[in-house]
Motif scaffolding. Structure first.
Motif, mmCIF file in Angstrom:
data_model
loop_
_atom_site.group_PDB
_atom_site.id
_atom_site.type_symbol
_atom_site.label_atom_id
_atom_site.label_comp_id
_atom_site.label_asym_id
_atom_site.label_seq_id
_atom_site.Cartn_x
_atom_site.Cartn_y
_atom_site.Cartn_z
ATOM 1 N N CYS A 148 -50.335 38.488 18.101
ATOM 2 C CA CYS A 148 -49.230 38.271 18.913
ATOM 3 C C CYS A 148 -49.333 39.073 20.502
ATOM 4 O O CYS A 148 -50.384 39.081 20.795
ATOM 5 C CB CYS A 148 -47.879 39.076 18.259
ATOM 6 S SG CYS A 148 -47.417 38.048 16.685
ATOM 7 N N THR A 170 -48.097 33.596 19.247
ATOM 8 C CA THR A 170 -48.712 33.779 17.800
ATOM 9 C C THR A 170 -50.248 33.939 17.821
ATOM 10 O O THR A 170 -50.778 33.906 16.744
ATOM 11 C CB THR A 170 -48.269 32.769 17.020
ATOM 12 O OG1 THR A 170 -48.809 31.364 17.453
ATOM 13 C CG2 THR A 170 -46.868 32.378 16.810
ATOM 14 N N THR A 182 -50.220 33.820 13.462
ATOM 15 C CA THR A 182 -49.168 34.525 12.820
ATOM 16 C C THR A 182 -48.004 33.569 12.730
ATOM 17 O O THR A 182 -47.928 32.527 13.411
ATOM 18 C CB THR A 182 -48.384 35.661 13.615
ATOM 19 O OG1 THR A 182 -47.934 35.285 14.899
ATOM 20 C CG2 THR A 182 -49.888 36.738 13.863
ATOM 21 N N ALA A 186 -43.871 34.380 16.747
ATOM 22 C CA ALA A 186 -44.341 34.810 17.867
ATOM 23 C C ALA A 186 -43.419 35.914 18.287
ATOM 24 O O ALA A 186 -42.028 35.828 18.443
ATOM 25 C CB ALA A 186 -44.058 33.406 18.927
#
Length: 272
Positions: A84, A95, A111, A114
Protein backbone atom coordinates in the motif's frame (compact mmCIF):
# COMPACT_ATOMS: atom_id res chain seq x y z
CA UNK A 1 19.75 6.21 13.36
CA UNK A 2 19.38 5.13 16.97
CA UNK A 3 19.79 1.58 18.26
CA UNK A 4 18.02 0.08 21.27
CA UNK A 5 20.16 -2.41 23.12
CA UNK A 6 19.69 -4.14 26.45
CA UNK A 7 17.28 -6.15 28.51
CA UNK A 8 13.94 -4.33 28.37
CA UNK A 9 12.88 -2.27 30.21
CA UNK A 10 16.43 -1.35 31.27
CA UNK A 11 17.82 -0.75 27.79
CA UNK A 12 18.85 2.54 26.22
CA UNK A 13 19.23 4.18 22.80
CA UNK A 14 22.66 4.82 21.27
CA UNK A 15 23.54 6.65 18.07
CA UNK A 16 24.22 4.69 14.89
CA UNK A 17 25.23 5.71 11.36
CA UNK A 18 23.01 8.16 9.46
CA UNK A 19 20.90 6.90 6.57
CA UNK A 20 21.97 8.24 3.13
CA UNK A 21 18.60 9.69 2.03
CA UNK A 22 16.78 11.82 4.61
CA UNK A 23 13.05 11.03 4.57
CA UNK A 24 9.87 10.47 6.53
CA UNK A 25 6.72 8.33 6.22
CA UNK A 26 8.60 5.24 5.08
CA UNK A 27 8.96 1.59 6.13
CA UNK A 28 11.59 -0.72 7.53
CA UNK A 29 12.50 -4.31 8.32
CA UNK A 30 15.09 -6.19 10.36
CA UNK A 31 17.02 -5.43 13.57
CA UNK A 32 19.69 -2.86 14.50
CA UNK A 33 22.60 -4.91 13.10
CA UNK A 34 20.75 -6.01 9.98
CA UNK A 35 18.06 -3.61 8.77
CA UNK A 36 16.36 -2.33 5.64
CA UNK A 37 14.65 1.03 4.98
CA UNK A 38 12.53 1.73 1.90
CA UNK A 39 10.22 4.27 0.28
CA UNK A 40 9.16 7.53 1.93
CA UNK A 41 9.02 11.26 1.26
CA UNK A 42 12.19 13.36 1.04
CA UNK A 43 10.57 16.78 1.45
CA UNK A 44 9.79 17.27 -2.22
CA UNK A 45 8.79 13.90 -3.68
CA UNK A 46 7.94 10.28 -2.93
CA UNK A 47 11.02 8.07 -3.27
CA UNK A 48 11.72 4.40 -4.01
CA UNK A 49 15.18 4.35 -2.39
CA UNK A 50 16.06 1.22 -0.46
CA UNK A 51 18.99 1.12 1.96
CA UNK A 52 20.55 -1.75 3.88
CA UNK A 53 22.20 -1.40 7.31
CA UNK A 54 24.89 -3.72 8.70
CA UNK A 55 25.15 -2.10 12.12
CA UNK A 56 27.93 0.21 10.95
CA UNK A 57 26.82 1.91 7.73
CA UNK A 58 23.91 2.26 5.30
CA UNK A 59 24.30 1.11 1.68
CA UNK A 60 22.03 1.94 -1.26
CA UNK A 61 20.60 -1.25 -2.78
CA UNK A 62 17.97 -1.94 -5.44
CA UNK A 63 14.98 0.40 -5.41
CA UNK A 64 11.30 -0.38 -4.93
CA UNK A 65 9.45 -0.65 -8.24
CA UNK A 66 6.87 1.95 -7.11
CA UNK A 67 7.96 5.13 -5.32
CA UNK A 68 5.61 5.87 -2.43
CA UNK A 69 5.26 7.11 1.12
CA UNK A 70 3.01 6.21 4.08
CA UNK A 71 3.34 2.49 3.26
CA UNK A 72 3.40 -0.66 5.40
CA UNK A 73 6.45 -2.89 5.64
CA UNK A 74 8.20 -5.48 7.74
CA UNK A 75 10.19 -8.69 7.75
CA UNK A 76 13.95 -9.14 7.79
CA UNK A 77 16.86 -7.64 5.87
CA UNK A 78 16.68 -10.50 3.37
CA UNK A 79 12.94 -11.22 3.36
CA UNK A 80 10.74 -8.11 3.53
CA UNK A 81 7.45 -6.79 2.17
CA UNK A 82 6.18 -3.33 1.15
CA UNK A 83 2.41 -2.83 0.82
CA UNK A 84 0.00 0.00 0.00
CA UNK A 85 1.02 3.64 0.50
CA UNK A 86 0.63 6.92 -1.34
CA UNK A 87 2.12 7.64 -4.77
CA UNK A 88 3.03 11.02 -6.29
CA UNK A 89 0.25 13.55 -7.05
CA UNK A 90 -2.71 13.11 -7.20
CA UNK A 91 -1.59 11.48 -3.93
CA UNK A 92 -3.63 8.35 -4.48
CA UNK A 93 -3.69 5.40 -2.08
CA UNK A 94 -2.52 2.21 -3.83
CA UNK A 95 -2.78 -1.57 -3.48
CA UNK A 96 0.78 -2.23 -4.71
CA UNK A 97 2.63 -5.01 -2.89
CA UNK A 98 6.28 -5.94 -3.36
CA UNK A 99 8.47 -8.68 -1.91
CA UNK A 100 12.21 -8.33 -1.18
CA UNK A 101 14.47 -11.39 -1.49
CA UNK A 102 17.69 -9.80 -0.25
CA UNK A 103 18.61 -8.46 -3.69
CA UNK A 104 15.53 -7.33 -5.63
CA UNK A 105 11.96 -6.15 -5.16
CA UNK A 106 9.34 -8.18 -7.06
CA UNK A 107 5.72 -7.19 -7.62
CA UNK A 108 3.39 -9.64 -5.86
CA UNK A 109 -0.37 -10.01 -5.35
CA UNK A 110 -2.04 -6.67 -4.60
CA UNK A 111 -3.80 -5.98 -1.33
CA UNK A 112 -7.61 -5.99 -1.30
CA UNK A 113 -7.99 -2.34 -0.27
CA UNK A 114 -6.00 0.75 -1.27
CA UNK A 115 -4.81 2.63 1.81
CA UNK A 116 -2.15 5.10 2.93
CA UNK A 117 -0.88 6.09 6.41
CA UNK A 118 -0.94 2.36 7.09
CA UNK A 119 1.39 0.08 9.05
CA UNK A 120 2.20 -3.61 9.21
CA UNK A 121 4.60 -6.23 10.47
CA UNK A 122 6.14 -9.60 9.62
CA UNK A 123 8.77 -10.27 12.24
CA UNK A 124 10.22 -13.48 10.76
CA UNK A 125 10.02 -12.77 7.01
CA UNK A 126 7.75 -11.77 4.15
CA UNK A 127 5.43 -14.80 4.28
CA UNK A 128 3.65 -13.97 7.56
CA UNK A 129 2.65 -10.32 7.14
CA UNK A 130 -0.21 -8.31 8.60
CA UNK A 131 -1.36 -4.79 7.65
CA UNK A 132 -3.81 -2.69 9.65
CA UNK A 133 -5.93 0.44 9.36
CA UNK A 134 -4.85 3.39 7.25
CA UNK A 135 -6.67 6.10 5.31
CA UNK A 136 -8.65 5.33 2.15
CA UNK A 137 -8.75 8.89 0.86
CA UNK A 138 -12.14 9.59 2.40
CA UNK A 139 -12.02 7.98 5.86
CA UNK A 140 -9.83 6.21 8.37
CA UNK A 141 -10.08 2.44 8.08
CA UNK A 142 -10.34 -0.44 10.57
CA UNK A 143 -9.62 -3.04 7.86
CA UNK A 144 -6.99 -5.72 8.48
CA UNK A 145 -5.41 -8.05 5.92
CA UNK A 146 -3.04 -11.00 6.40
CA UNK A 147 -0.54 -12.42 3.90
CA UNK A 148 0.29 -16.13 3.82
CA UNK A 149 3.03 -15.95 1.20
CA UNK A 150 0.58 -16.27 -1.68
CA UNK A 151 -2.41 -13.96 -1.20
CA UNK A 152 -3.91 -11.27 1.02
CA UNK A 153 -7.03 -12.19 2.99
CA UNK A 154 -9.33 -9.72 4.72
CA UNK A 155 -9.80 -10.71 8.34
CA UNK A 156 -11.16 -9.29 11.62
CA UNK A 157 -11.25 -5.48 11.78
CA UNK A 158 -9.63 -3.32 14.42
CA UNK A 159 -12.04 -2.07 17.07
CA UNK A 160 -10.91 1.52 16.36
CA UNK A 161 -10.43 2.84 12.82
CA UNK A 162 -7.18 4.81 12.50
CA UNK A 163 -4.02 5.56 10.56
CA UNK A 164 -0.42 6.39 11.45
CA UNK A 165 -0.27 3.58 14.04
CA UNK A 166 2.61 1.28 15.03
CA UNK A 167 2.40 -2.49 14.51
CA UNK A 168 4.64 -5.32 15.74
CA UNK A 169 4.47 -9.13 15.55
CA UNK A 170 3.14 -11.18 12.65
CA UNK A 171 -0.09 -12.43 11.06
CA UNK A 172 -1.01 -14.68 14.01
CA UNK A 173 0.18 -12.67 17.00
CA UNK A 174 0.42 -8.87 16.75
CA UNK A 175 -0.12 -5.56 18.50
CA UNK A 176 -1.46 -2.29 17.06
CA UNK A 177 -0.47 0.83 18.99
CA UNK A 178 -1.90 4.39 19.03
CA UNK A 179 -2.70 6.23 15.79
CA UNK A 180 -4.58 9.13 14.26
CA UNK A 181 -8.33 9.19 13.81
CA UNK A 182 -11.15 10.32 16.06
CA UNK A 183 -10.08 11.36 18.64
CA UNK A 184 -6.65 12.50 17.47
CA UNK A 185 -4.05 11.58 18.60
CA UNK A 186 -5.04 8.26 20.15
CA UNK A 187 -3.74 6.10 22.97
CA UNK A 188 -5.62 2.94 21.91
CA UNK A 189 -3.78 -0.40 22.00
CA UNK A 190 -5.18 -3.62 20.53
CA UNK A 191 -3.75 -7.15 20.39
CA UNK A 192 -4.32 -9.79 17.71
CA UNK A 193 -4.49 -13.55 18.42
CA UNK A 194 -4.90 -14.70 14.84
CA UNK A 195 -8.69 -14.34 14.79
CA UNK A 196 -9.77 -11.19 16.64
CA UNK A 197 -8.58 -7.91 18.14
CA UNK A 198 -8.84 -7.15 21.87
CA UNK A 199 -8.53 -3.71 23.43
CA UNK A 200 -5.92 -3.73 26.19
CA UNK A 201 -4.29 -1.17 28.50
CA UNK A 202 -3.79 2.20 26.83
CA UNK A 203 -0.33 3.65 26.27
CA UNK A 204 0.71 6.44 28.67
CA UNK A 205 1.30 9.14 26.04
CA UNK A 206 -1.26 9.49 23.24
CA UNK A 207 0.43 10.14 19.87
CA UNK A 208 0.47 9.30 16.18
CA UNK A 209 3.26 8.78 13.63
CA UNK A 210 5.53 6.94 16.06
CA UNK A 211 7.06 3.51 15.45
CA UNK A 212 6.86 0.05 17.00
CA UNK A 213 9.20 -2.88 17.46
CA UNK A 214 8.55 -6.19 19.17
CA UNK A 215 8.08 -9.91 19.14
CA UNK A 216 4.38 -10.39 19.78
CA UNK A 217 1.23 -9.10 21.44
CA UNK A 218 2.89 -9.45 24.85
CA UNK A 219 6.27 -7.84 24.18
CA UNK A 220 6.70 -4.53 22.35
CA UNK A 221 8.28 -1.08 22.25
CA UNK A 222 6.66 2.11 20.95
CA UNK A 223 8.75 5.25 20.41
CA UNK A 224 8.64 8.83 19.09
CA UNK A 225 5.49 10.34 17.52
CA UNK A 226 3.60 13.66 17.60
CA UNK A 227 2.30 16.31 18.25
CA UNK A 228 4.70 17.97 18.80
CA UNK A 229 7.53 15.54 17.87
CA UNK A 230 8.34 13.34 20.85
CA UNK A 231 11.24 11.21 22.08
CA UNK A 232 9.13 9.07 24.46
CA UNK A 233 9.76 5.33 24.51
CA UNK A 234 7.39 2.91 26.22
CA UNK A 235 7.67 -0.83 26.86
CA UNK A 236 4.71 -3.27 26.85
CA UNK A 237 5.01 -6.46 28.92
CA UNK A 238 1.61 -7.92 28.03
CA UNK A 239 -0.32 -6.14 30.77
CA UNK A 240 1.02 -2.61 31.25
CA UNK A 241 3.09 0.17 29.64
CA UNK A 242 6.26 1.48 31.29
CA UNK A 243 8.11 4.68 30.34
CA UNK A 244 11.73 3.79 29.58
CA UNK A 245 14.73 5.73 28.21
CA UNK A 246 13.87 8.31 25.55
CA UNK A 247 15.30 8.60 22.07
CA UNK A 248 18.09 11.19 21.75
CA UNK A 249 16.19 12.97 18.95
CA UNK A 250 12.47 13.72 19.20
CA UNK A 251 10.79 13.04 15.86
CA UNK A 252 7.76 11.88 13.94
CA UNK A 253 7.16 9.90 10.75
CA UNK A 254 10.21 7.73 11.42
CA UNK A 255 10.72 4.06 10.65
CA UNK A 256 11.21 1.58 13.47
CA UNK A 257 11.69 -2.17 13.46
CA UNK A 258 13.31 -5.04 15.34
CA UNK A 259 12.61 -6.83 18.60
CA UNK A 260 12.44 -5.38 22.11
CA UNK A 261 16.14 -6.15 22.68
CA UNK A 262 17.51 -5.01 19.30
CA UNK A 263 15.24 -2.32 17.86
CA UNK A 264 16.25 0.43 15.44
CA UNK A 265 14.77 3.91 14.91
CA UNK A 266 15.81 5.84 11.83
CA UNK A 267 15.16 9.08 9.91
CA UNK A 268 11.82 10.89 10.24
CA UNK A 269 10.90 14.55 10.74
CA UNK A 270 12.06 16.81 13.57
CA UNK A 271 11.92 20.57 14.23
CA UNK A 272 12.52 22.90 12.54
Amino acid sequence: TEEWNGATPVGAWSTGASINTARRSFAGAGIYTSALGFGGYNGSAQVNNTESYNGTSWTEVNDLNTARQALAGGGTQTSAFAACGQTAPPNAAVTNHEQWDGTNWTEASATNAARRFIDGAAKDGNTNAIITGGYTGTAYSAAVEVWDGTSWTETGDLNNARGYMGVAGNNTNAICITGEGSPNPQNYVETWDGSSWTEVTEINTARAQGAAAGDSSTNALYFAGESPPKANTEFWNGSSWTEVNDLSTARTGLSGTGRTVNAIAFAGSAPP
